[in-house]
Design a protein around this motif. Structure first.
Motif: not given
Length: 174
Positions: A20-29, A66-76
């Motif tokens: 969600l937005p509150n979990d991300t940095n200014p790059l939306h990661n 290794k790879q950025p996790v983007k806003l709106g992604d689901v992490i498992t």
């Protein structure tokens, strides 16, 4: 009754989280600290399933993003105990990032966490041995002692010359 051993599969834990937005940095990661927090929770659940005790984090191995996790992604986050020692256990964590609308899924990172089980008085508790069943579980079990020795050396709790498994890797003829 004290359980003397448990299969690795009994510690398997899967945790999902929507970024969600509150979990991300200014790059939306996804912020790295937020991901580490979630990984610690999933790994602790896995360790508690194996030990049947409250656990505390003793160490976290190198975590590379290794790879950025983007806003709106689901992490498992998948976590499973790889080896149990007397009072501590190693837990392997894999993190996957999925963009559901596009159907893309990537492995973001992996790490090993070490936990110590505690009894009701906050003292280290003896835990069940781990029974690896699959080939992957057996491989992770067999290589866990070397990872443990490396952790102890880096933490200053073991001298390099005391590391029998690591010594066998670097000096096989001794």
């Amino acid at each position: 009754m004290q359980i003397t051993s448990k299969p690795a599969r009994e510690s398997y834990t899967v945790m999902n989280e929507l970024v969600l937005p509150n979990d991300t940095n200014p790059l939306h990661n996804l912020m790295g600290g937020r991901l580490l927090h979630l990984m610690d929770i999933a790994a602790a659940i896995s360790a508690q399933k194996h030990s049947n005790h409250i656990v505390v984090t003793a160490s976290v191995d190198n975590v590379s993003f290794k790879q950025p996790v983007k806003l709106g992604d689901v992490i498992t986050i998948n976590a499973k105990v790889t080896r149990a020692f007397r009072t501590s256990m190693e837990v392997r964590i894999e993190v996957w990032s999925e963009n559901i609308p596009s159907g893309s899924k990537i492995k973001s990172n992996e790490a090993y966490y070490t936990f110590v089980a505690l009894d009701g008085d906050g003292k280290p508790a003896v835990i069940p041995e781990l029974l690896p069943e699959t080939e992957e579980e057996k491989h992770l079990f067999d290589t866990a002692q070397s990872r443990r020795e490396l952790r102890l050396i880096v933490a200053g709790k073991m001298k390099p010359e005391e590391a029998s498994h690591l010594k066998a890797i670097f000096f096989p003829e001794e």
